[in-house]
Design an enzyme around this catalytic site. Structure first.
Site, PDB file in Angstrom:
ATOM      1  N   GLU A  19       1.148  13.480   4.440  1.00 16.21           N
ATOM      2  CA  GLU A  19      -0.004  12.797   5.175  1.00 16.21           C
ATOM      3  C   GLU A  19      -0.590  13.368   6.656  1.00 16.21           C
ATOM      4  OE1 GLU A  19      -1.661  10.501   3.555  1.00 16.21           O
ATOM      5  OE2 GLU A  19      -0.309   9.750   2.000  1.00 16.21           O
ATOM      6  N   HIS A  63       1.330  11.196   0.383  1.00 17.46           N
ATOM      7  CA  HIS A  63       2.694  10.675  -0.002  1.00 17.46           C
ATOM      8  C   HIS A  63       2.915  10.272  -1.570  1.00 17.46           C
ATOM      9  CE1 HIS A  63       5.933   8.622   2.754  1.00 17.46           C
ATOM     10  NE2 HIS A  63       6.489   9.624   1.820  1.00 17.46           N
ATOM     11  N   ASP A 123       6.432  10.015   6.714  1.00 19.76           N
ATOM     12  CA  ASP A 123       4.884   9.901   6.547  1.00 19.76           C
ATOM     13  C   ASP A 123       4.800   9.835   8.076  1.00 19.76           C
ATOM     14  OD1 ASP A 123       2.633   7.710   5.029  1.00 19.76           O
ATOM     15  OD2 ASP A 123       2.390   9.185   6.735  1.00 19.76           O
ATOM     16  N   HIS A 146      -0.792   6.963  -3.302  1.00 14.24           N
ATOM     17  CA  HIS A 146       0.022   7.359  -1.972  1.00 14.24           C
ATOM     18  C   HIS A 146       0.514   6.018  -1.550  1.00 14.24           C
ATOM     19  CE1 HIS A 146      -2.982   7.045   1.584  1.00 14.24           C
ATOM     20  NE2 HIS A 146      -3.467   5.856   0.540  1.00 14.24           N
ATOM     21  N   ASP A 192       4.766   1.637   0.853  1.00 14.63           N
ATOM     22  CA  ASP A 192       4.471   2.490  -0.234  1.00 14.63           C
ATOM     23  C   ASP A 192       5.302   2.161  -1.638  1.00 14.63           C
ATOM     24  OD1 ASP A 192       4.234   5.638   1.541  1.00 14.63           O
ATOM     25  OD2 ASP A 192       3.130   3.819   1.730  1.00 14.63           O
ATOM     26  N   ASP A 196       7.867   5.420   7.741  1.00 19.26           N
ATOM     27  CA  ASP A 196       6.633   5.085   7.294  1.00 19.26           C
ATOM     28  C   ASP A 196       5.858   3.870   8.103  1.00 19.26           C
ATOM     29  OD1 ASP A 196       5.168   5.842   3.974  1.00 19.26           O
ATOM     30  OD2 ASP A 196       4.207   5.166   5.908  1.00 19.26           O
ATOM     31  N   ASP A 207       2.362   9.034   9.608  1.00 19.43           N
ATOM     32  CA  ASP A 207       1.900   7.969  10.039  1.00 19.43           C
ATOM     33  C   ASP A 207       2.748   6.834  10.516  1.00 19.43           C
ATOM     34  OD1 ASP A 207       0.525   6.624   7.185  1.00 19.43           O
ATOM     35  OD2 ASP A 207       2.307   6.305   8.002  1.00 19.43           O
ATOM     36  N   HIS A 246       4.026   2.330   6.409  1.00 20.51           N
ATOM     37  CA  HIS A 246       3.392   1.287   5.315  1.00 20.51           C
ATOM     38  C   HIS A 246       4.846   1.491   4.371  1.00 20.51           C
ATOM     39  CE1 HIS A 246       0.085   3.575   6.785  1.00 20.51           C
ATOM     40  NE2 HIS A 246      -0.373   2.352   6.519  1.00 20.51           N
TER      41      HIS A 246
HETATM   42  C1  LIG Z   1      -0.331  -0.851   3.060  1.00 22.62           C
HETATM   43  N1  LIG Z   1      -0.855  -0.479   1.467  1.00 22.62           N
HETATM   44  C2  LIG Z   1      -2.105   0.475   1.453  1.00 22.62           C
HETATM   45  C3  LIG Z   1      -1.959   1.730   2.317  1.00 22.62           C
HETATM   46  C4  LIG Z   1      -0.858   2.751   1.692  1.00 22.62           C
HETATM   47  C5  LIG Z   1      -0.700   3.971   2.767  1.00 22.62           C
HETATM   48  C6  LIG Z   1       0.060   5.129   1.969  1.00 22.62           C
HETATM   49  B1  LIG Z   1       0.895   5.948   3.068  1.00 22.62           B
HETATM   50  O1  LIG Z   1       1.397   7.167   2.191  1.00 22.62           O
HETATM   51  O2  LIG Z   1       0.086   6.560   3.959  1.00 22.62           O
HETATM   52  O3  LIG Z   1       1.928   5.286   3.436  1.00 22.62           O
HETATM   53  C7  LIG Z   1      -3.327  -0.443   2.204  1.00 22.62           C
HETATM   54  C8  LIG Z   1      -3.767  -1.348   1.391  1.00 22.62           C
HETATM   55  N2  LIG Z   1      -4.862  -2.070   2.332  1.00 22.62           N
HETATM   56  C9  LIG Z   1      -6.064  -1.481   2.197  1.00 22.62           C
HETATM   57  C10 LIG Z   1      -7.152  -2.434   3.279  1.00 22.62           C
HETATM   58  C11 LIG Z   1      -6.946  -3.840   2.874  1.00 22.62           C
HETATM   59  C12 LIG Z   1      -5.868  -4.301   2.868  1.00 22.62           C
HETATM   60  C13 LIG Z   1      -4.583  -3.558   2.003  1.00 22.62           C
HETATM   61  C14 LIG Z   1      -2.486   0.731   0.098  1.00 22.62           C
HETATM   62  O4  LIG Z   1      -3.357   1.480  -0.225  1.00 22.62           O
HETATM   63  O5  LIG Z   1      -1.551   0.433  -0.866  1.00 22.62           O
HETATM   64 MN   LIG Z   2       3.700   6.800   3.280  1.00 21.41          MN
HETATM   65 MN   LIG Z   3       1.950   5.607   5.809  1.00 19.08          MN
END
Ligand SMILES: CN[C@](CCCC[B-](O)(O)O)(CCN1CCCCC1)C(=O)O
Ligand SMILES: [Mn+2]
Ligand SMILES: [Mn+2]
Ligand SMILES: [Mn+2]
Length: 298
Positions: free
Chosen positions: A266, A90, A221, A130, A117, A113, A223, A115
């Site tokens: 993704e 992403h 996304d 991402h 992001d 999504d 996901d 998330h």
């Molecule tokens: C929610 N934020 C995450 C996930 C981002 C997903 C990106 B996408 O493009 O696939 O939507 C996760 C952060 N967590 C990691 C595990 C511990 C808690 C925080 C991050 O890495 O910032």
């Molecule tokens: Mn995303």
């Molecule tokens: Mn996502």
């Protein structure tokens, strides 16, 4: 309608390199033929040049990616075609949304999504880009974030009021703070449960563009969908959008006639077995066809 397809085998935004196989998996499954079969004028613009890690020092990494993507998206849109960007992770949306702003100044963004992001490099706990793309693009966030080396060529180009989230169910504390502070409109999975997808989509479109005249950027996304539908993705979260909800969102956005740029991101074909890959790719292909006018009603 006229569509330009752009592969964007981006994987630097996170730790699982398989997203670079995403564009090939979708093309090999017959994406272009499917779009042509539904009567579209389809042109394949190939893949954006994403130099691999070894070729460029980390600091240069990002200056090439978002800029190349932005340039290529701008080119597709300026050729009078809607742009379909095949990810890749992403972080590519930094380039696709910026590139869209070079072609159309008043885009609105529908971010589908699990998330948000919107971590800044300072709020991110993973350091994975991402999870940050929107933080490089939103005007209001700039005083609170920092420029990463190499991102100089990317300018913020959207306002917080021009974004709507659909499908959120894994939001970090820093992101929740940002969403509240800037009043970003979001329909989490709880709202989808409460209101139903019809009302969510209606509210989202009316909020972003009540006069129905602004170009729409859909950053989808995969996901956002339930993991049972998309086993091959890097950050799955249980309890996602149903296949029907995902299809409905894209049918309704396509029906506005203003869907100008679509990111499908993704897909990571290397996560899971052959059957998982087939399930994932088929679901993604279906979603894509709905973005460009193919409806379940025929
Ligand atoms: C929610 N934020 C995450 C996930 C981002 C997903 C990106 B996408 O493009 O696939 O939507 C996760 C952060 N967590 C990691 C595990 C511990 C808690 C925080 C991050 O890495 O910032
Ligand atoms: Mn995303
Ligand atoms: Mn996502
Ligand atoms: Mn232009």
């Amino acid at each position: 309608g006229k569509v330009g397809v752009l592969g964007c085998p981006m994987y630097h935004g996170q730790t699982k390199p398989g997203t670079k196989e995403g564009p090939a998996a979708l093309r090999d499954a017959g994406l272009l033929e499917m779009l042509k079969d539904q009567g579209l004028d389809v042109k394949d613009f190939g893949d954006v040049n994403i130099p691999c890690l070894e070729e460029v020092p980390l600091s240069d990494l990002s200056v090439k990616n978002p800029k190349n993507i932005a340039t290529d998206v701008h080119k597709v849109l300026d050729s009078g075609r809607a742009c379909l960007v095949l990810g890749g992770d992403h972080s590519l949306a930094i380039g696709s949304i910026y590139g869209h702003s070079l072609a159309e100044l008043d885009q609105v963004v529908v971010w589908v999504d699990a998330h948000a992001d919107i971590n800044t490099p300072l709020t991110s706990t993973s350091g994975n880009i991402h999870g940050m793309p929107l933080s490089f693009l939103v005007h209001e966030l700039q005083p609170y974030t920092c420029k990463l080396p190499g991102f100089e060529s990317i300018k913020p180009c959207i306002s917080a009021k021009d974004i709507v989230y659909i499908g959120l169910r894994s939001v970090d504390p820093g992101e929740r703070y940002i969403i509240e502070k800037f009043g970003i409109q979001s329909f989490s999975i709880s709202e989808v449960d409460k209101l139903g997808i019809k009302e969510v989509v209606e509210k989202a479109i009316n909020y972003l563009d009540p006069e129905g005249k602004r170009p729409i950027h859909l950053s989808f996304d995969v996901d956002a969908l339930d993991p049972s539908l998309i086993p091959c993705t890097g950050t799955p979260v249980l309890g996602g959008l149903s296949f029907r909800e995902g299809n409905y969102i894209c049918e309704e956005l396509a029906a506005t006639g203003r869907l100008s740029c679509v990111d499908i991101v993704e897909v990571n074909p290397t996560l899971g077995n052959e059957r998982d890959k087939e399930i994932t790719v088929n679901a993604a292909l279906q979603i894509i066809t709905r973005c460009f006018g193919n409806r379940r009603q025929g």
